[in-house]
Design a protein around this motif. Structure first.
Motif, PDB file in Angstrom:
ATOM      1  N   UNK A   1       0.851  -1.183   0.000  1.00 39.59           N
ATOM      2  CA  UNK A   1       0.000   0.000   0.000  1.00 39.59           C
ATOM      3  C   UNK A   1       0.892   1.240   0.000  1.00 39.59           C
ATOM      4  N   UNK A   2       0.367   2.320  -0.605  1.00 33.87           N
ATOM      5  CA  UNK A   2       1.143   3.553  -0.739  1.00 33.87           C
ATOM      6  C   UNK A   2       0.617   4.609   0.234  1.00 33.87           C
ATOM      7  N   UNK A   3       1.563   5.367   0.808  1.00 38.97           N
ATOM      8  CA  UNK A   3       1.205   6.421   1.744  1.00 38.97           C
ATOM      9  C   UNK A   3       2.043   7.675   1.456  1.00 38.97           C
ATOM     10  N   UNK A   4       1.462   8.816   1.808  1.00 44.29           N
ATOM     11  CA  UNK A   4       2.255  10.042   1.908  1.00 44.29           C
ATOM     12  C   UNK A   4       2.637  10.187   3.368  1.00 44.29           C
ATOM     13  N   UNK A   5       3.924  10.156   3.603  1.00 48.31           N
ATOM     14  CA  UNK A   5       4.426  10.332   4.972  1.00 48.31           C
ATOM     15  C   UNK A   5       4.845  11.780   5.149  1.00 48.31           C
ATOM     16  N   UNK A   6       4.211  12.449   6.110  1.00 47.59           N
ATOM     17  CA  UNK A   6       4.526  13.845   6.387  1.00 47.59           C
ATOM     18  C   UNK A   6       5.181  13.946   7.759  1.00 47.59           C
ATOM     19  N   UNK A   7       6.247  14.717   7.795  1.00 47.97           N
ATOM     20  CA  UNK A   7       6.976  14.934   9.047  1.00 47.97           C
ATOM     21  C   UNK A   7       7.049  16.441   9.293  1.00 47.97           C
ATOM     22  N   UNK A   8       6.623  16.856  10.472  1.00 48.61           N
ATOM     23  CA  UNK A   8       6.637  18.287  10.790  1.00 48.61           C
ATOM     24  C   UNK A   8       7.154  18.479  12.219  1.00 48.61           C
ATOM     25  N   UNK A   9       7.924  19.532  12.430  1.00 49.53           N
ATOM     26  CA  UNK A   9       8.400  19.807  13.799  1.00 49.53           C
ATOM     27  C   UNK A   9       7.212  20.126  14.716  1.00 49.53           C
ATOM     28  N   UNK A  10       7.297  19.640  15.936  1.00 56.04           N
ATOM     29  CA  UNK A  10       6.271  19.963  16.927  1.00 56.04           C
ATOM     30  C   UNK A  10       6.763  21.124  17.784  1.00 56.04           C
ATOM     31  N   UNK A  11       5.989  22.183  17.808  1.00 53.79           N
ATOM     32  CA  UNK A  11       6.378  23.377  18.563  1.00 53.79           C
ATOM     33  C   UNK A  11       5.494  23.536  19.796  1.00 53.79           C
ATOM     34  N   UNK A  12       6.111  23.943  20.860  1.00 49.62           N
ATOM     35  CA  UNK A  12       5.364  24.203  22.098  1.00 49.62           C
ATOM     36  C   UNK A  12       4.742  25.596  22.023  1.00 49.62           C
ATOM     37  N   UNK A  13       3.981  25.933  23.043  1.00 48.07           N
ATOM     38  CA  UNK A  13       3.357  27.263  23.081  1.00 48.07           C
ATOM     39  C   UNK A  13       4.404  28.361  23.171  1.00 48.07           C
ATOM     40  N   UNK A  14       5.599  27.967  23.629  1.00 47.93           N
ATOM     41  CA  UNK A  14       6.695  28.948  23.670  1.00 47.93           C
ATOM     42  C   UNK A  14       7.458  28.979  22.349  1.00 47.93           C
TER      43      UNK A  14
END
Length: 205
Positions: free
Chosen positions: A21-34
């Motif tokens: 099966x094919x997927x789009x894998x997305x990776x994004x930085x997680x930022x805190x409220x600060x």
């Protein structure tokens, strides 16, 4: 992942799982409220159906191209809404034309201009009749010529598509060169006429 951590920007790529099966894998930085980077977020979107559809469309296009290449006929496709017409490359051979004539947009009015003046009105009427009555078969013989006006007989066959309201939206088909057949028919008619004239002359002697 390394690229995302290095640039601190989201990234994505297509990947295939072990179960095909094919997927789009997305990776994004997680930022805190600060607004500090506190990790990364992975999301996966299943695009298997889209990939399969693209594969089938490519296969269908390849089959179409093979059929066009192997055919001696000219394949045409008329977008009735816009008026644009597509011709396969065989049109150059049929009309003894170079590709410049059809290198840009070609439309229904330009197509009509190629038809012999004695056939043009009839072809337009029969085409309009077919589109209005939704006849099962579109089958018309006429003469078509290039810039040198060396006309050849063609048999034009096609099938239209109508929208739910009954308005024609598209029509596609083929042009078959029948010049030799027409010449044989004319020779046969001429031969029969000469025979009739000869027999009529004998009957008066």
């Amino acid at each position: 992942l390394r690229e995302t951590l290095r640039t601190l920007r989201p990234s994505e790529r297509e990947i295939r799982s072990t179960d095909d099966r094919w997927y789009i894998a997305r990776i994004a930085p997680y930022r805190t409220v600060e607004d500090k980077i506190d990790g990364v977020v992975f999301t996966f979107v299943d695009i298997t159906e889209r990939r399969n559809t693209e594969h089938y469309l490519r296969q269908a296009h390849e089959r179409f191209e093979l059929a066009v290449e192997g055919s001696r006929d000219v394949i045409w496709d008329w977008n009735i809404i816009t008026g644009d017409v597509y011709f396969s490359d065989r049109i150059y051979e049929l009309l003894n034309e170079n590709e410049q004539r059809f290198a840009h947009e070609f439309n229904w009015l330009a197509w009509q201009a190629l038809i012999h003046p004695q056939d043009r009105d009839r072809v337009v009427r029969e085409t309009q009749h077919y589109l209005e009555t939704r006849d099962k078969v579109y089958n018309v013989d006429y003469r078509i010529g290039g810039k040198e006006r060396t006309y050849r007989w063609v048999n034009s066959r096609g099938q239209a598509i109508w929208d739910p309201s009954g308005k024609p939206t598209r029509m596609a088909g083929s042009l078959t060169d029948i010049s030799e057949r027409k010449k044989l028919d004319e020779d046969l008619i001429a031969s029969d006429r000469r025979k009739d004239e000869f027999l009529a002359m004998l009957s008066h002697e």
